[in-house]
Design an enzyme around this catalytic site. Structure first.
Site, short mmCIF file in Angstrom:
data_model
loop_
_atom_site.label_atom_id
_atom_site.label_comp_id
_atom_site.label_asym_id
_atom_site.label_seq_id
_atom_site.Cartn_x
_atom_site.Cartn_y
_atom_site.Cartn_z
N GLU A 108 -21.18 -2.60 50.90
CA GLU A 108 -21.69 -1.54 51.09
C GLU A 108 -20.77 0.25 50.99
O GLU A 108 -19.81 0.11 51.87
CB GLU A 108 -22.48 -1.43 52.35
CG GLU A 108 -23.50 -0.10 52.52
CD GLU A 108 -24.55 -0.59 53.64
OE1 GLU A 108 -24.93 -1.74 53.73
OE2 GLU A 108 -25.23 0.40 53.89
N GLU B 239 -32.21 -14.31 58.18
CA GLU B 239 -31.42 -13.53 57.22
C GLU B 239 -29.90 -13.06 57.88
O GLU B 239 -28.96 -13.11 57.15
CB GLU B 239 -32.14 -12.18 57.21
CG GLU B 239 -31.46 -11.14 56.42
CD GLU B 239 -32.27 -9.70 56.01
OE1 GLU B 239 -33.35 -9.78 56.07
OE2 GLU B 239 -31.67 -8.67 56.03
N LYS C 16 -37.75 2.05 62.72
CA LYS C 16 -36.78 1.06 62.05
C LYS C 16 -35.66 0.77 62.99
O LYS C 16 -35.14 1.97 63.46
CB LYS C 16 -36.41 1.09 60.55
CG LYS C 16 -35.40 0.06 59.99
CD LYS C 16 -34.74 0.35 58.62
CE LYS C 16 -33.75 -0.60 58.48
NZ LYS C 16 -33.33 -0.42 57.00
N GLU D 161 -38.28 -0.53 53.97
CA GLU D 161 -37.12 -0.54 54.65
C GLU D 161 -35.79 0.11 53.81
O GLU D 161 -35.22 0.86 54.46
CB GLU D 161 -36.62 -2.10 54.87
CG GLU D 161 -36.03 -2.39 56.17
CD GLU D 161 -35.70 -3.84 56.16
OE1 GLU D 161 -36.67 -4.71 55.74
OE2 GLU D 161 -34.58 -4.24 56.48
#
Ligand SMILES: C=C(O[C@@H]1C=C(C(=O)O)C=C[C@H]1O)C(=O)O
Length: 466
Positions: A270, A449, A221, A314
């Site tokens: 976050e 996105e 990733k 993910e």
């Protein structure tokens, strides 16, 4: 209006100056008290002339806002040892400090606020010229707002040659100016802005290349980001931008770090890590889908995200890395087995909170170091992904996607990951947005996105997508 408790402040300044004489170096004096309510954005704005270029705004998800003006103590460092260097410096400052609180409230007193860059090895450009790899400051003035209670901390660096009475009277004058009532800013809206997504084709090509590399087994990733440039016909009003962010992104941390002529602003969902004594809280946030137009559509989208194997994979990579890292430093960790949905105004994410506990001495910055960058910002394996980002991204990330936050003299504090953000310089802003690329990624969906993730900042600047 609250007046400084003159007697106590003067005593602290005298003590600090005596200590500075004894040590032959500057000493930090910190004095905090409760004051009448003042809107934090008014305080931020009041500091514009006197402290332009060194203001900080921070509001967390638990209804605490901190506004810092000026720098009593500042430490900047470039290079890979930045976490250790900041920690070492802080220990030294705090050992010599004279601290007095009229009220015992967390987030008051000598709070050290700042941030790190994403990658100290990445080539530096003009864009982030005022933002070193690590830059922390103890503000001269710190307003802490908890619910409707306000606290003011006065932090001053004193040396052996100073006169306590002179400093005290200067501080009283300044306090009056900074606490004066002023109109509360209004959010910016419907501004005429020029909005340009930069190098879309190059970004899509980079995503294709990365998917190929993942399919060849070179990595699993990588998080790839891009920028959008916004230009207004007048200088952006920071307080208005902050207000707009705070009103629309109420489940996020809203921040501003003003350095020189640029301000790094954003509203991130976050949390990287919060420390209170031996208790640590972190979260895994990865896997994204848009919000629905209706409650029903929104719910359906959330369910689609929860059952989508690509997003689950993910997300799992982030959970594995963060649980391993926390497991290594904590005596015990607690996490749920499957992710939940985290909804913010414009997007929804997969979310897994993780708690850790330890009885050993464990510093907040050592945990920040152990976690950064998580695979939500870098990739898997970390080193390969960072190399790919260094090599392929066409701009400098600077503080975007990096840890920003604060800590106090007990070592408690909180760091978040600086996403959904932009760097404002006068009438120009560069916005940042990224997403995780895995083997099953579809470049066009990843592009969309990242486009949605620009929305929080774009709307806060008064714009929107055509
Ligand atoms: C990198 C960003 O977001 C990160 C990437 C996500 C994803 O790929 O699904 C989700 C949340 C964030 O951890 C960003 O917003 O810029």
């Amino acid at each position: 209006m609250a007046i400084i408790e003159q007697h106590q402040l003067l005593e602290n300044l005298k003590e600090g100056i005596k200590k500075a004489q004894f040590l032959s170096e500057s000493v930090l004096v910190s004095y905090s008290k409760q004051i009448e309510f003042i809107d934090p954005l008014v305080f931020y704005r009041n500091g514009e002339i006197l402290y332009k270029g060194s203001r900080i705004y921070w509001s967390d998800v638990e209804d605490v806002t901190m506004v810092g003006l000026g720098s009593a103590v500042v430490q900047a460092y470039n290079g890979e040892e930045r976490f250790e260097k900041i920690e070492e410096y802080w220990r030294k400052v705090i050992t010599g400090a004279v601290i007095h609180r009229e009220v015992d409230v967390k987030g008051t007193g000598p709070v050290c606020m700042g941030g790190f860059s994403f990658d100290p090895v990445q080539m530096k450009t003009r864009l982030w010229k005022d933002f070193p790899d690590a830059n922390f400051t103890v503000p001269n003035w710190l307003l802490t707002v908890k619910g409707n209670q306000c606290f003011l901390s006065i932090n001053a660096s004193v040396n052996e040659h100073m006169d306590p009475c002179t400093i005290e009277s200067q501080l009283i004058d300044l306090e009056m100016q900074l606490l004066k009532n002023n109109t509360i800013p209004t959010p910016s809206q419907g501004e005429s802005l020029m909005v340009e997504e930069n190098q879309i084709n190059e970004w899509l090509a980079m995503v294709h290349k990365s998917i190929d590399a993942i399919n060849k087994g070179e990595m699993e990733k990588v998080v790839l980001s891009r920028t959008t440039t916004v230009t207004a016909n007048k200088t952006f009003d920071q307080s208005s931008v902050l207000l707009a962010l705070q009103e629309r992104q109420s489940d996020c941390y809203t921040f501003a770090f003003e350095k020189g002529t640029s301000t790094f602003v954003g509203s991130t969902p976050e949390r990287l890590i919060k420390k209170a004594g031996g208790k640590f809280n972190t979260m895994c946030l990865a896997g994204t889908i848009s919000r629905g137009q209706t409650a029903e559509e929104d719910q359906k989208l959330g369910e689609t995200l929860l059952s989508d194997p690509k997003n689950r994979d993910e997300h799992q990579m982030v959970v594995t890395m963060i649980s391993d890292a926390m497991g290594k430093v904590c005596d015990k960790i607690v996490k749920s087995d499957s992710p939940q949905i985290y909804k913010s105004k414009d997007v929804q994410h997969l979310y897994t909170p993780i708690k850790g506990e330890t009885k050993r001495e464990l510093s907040l910055l050592s945990v920040v170091k152990a976690l950064h960058p998580t695979p939500a910002m870098g990739g898997v394996p970390t080193e390969k992904a960072i190399e790919a980002i260094r090599e392929r991204e066409t701009y400098e990330r600077g503080w975007y996607s990096a840890p920003i936050g604060w800590f106090d003299e007990d070592g408690d504090g909180e760091f978040v990951v600086a996403i959904r953000s932009g760097l404002i310089t006068k009438e120009n802003a560069v916005l940042f947005s990224g997403c995780g690329i895995v083997a099953d990624s579809d470049p066009q969906s990843e592009y969309l996105e990242t486009k949605i993730k620009f929305t929080p900042m774009l709307t806060a600047l008064g714009g929107g997508w055509e």
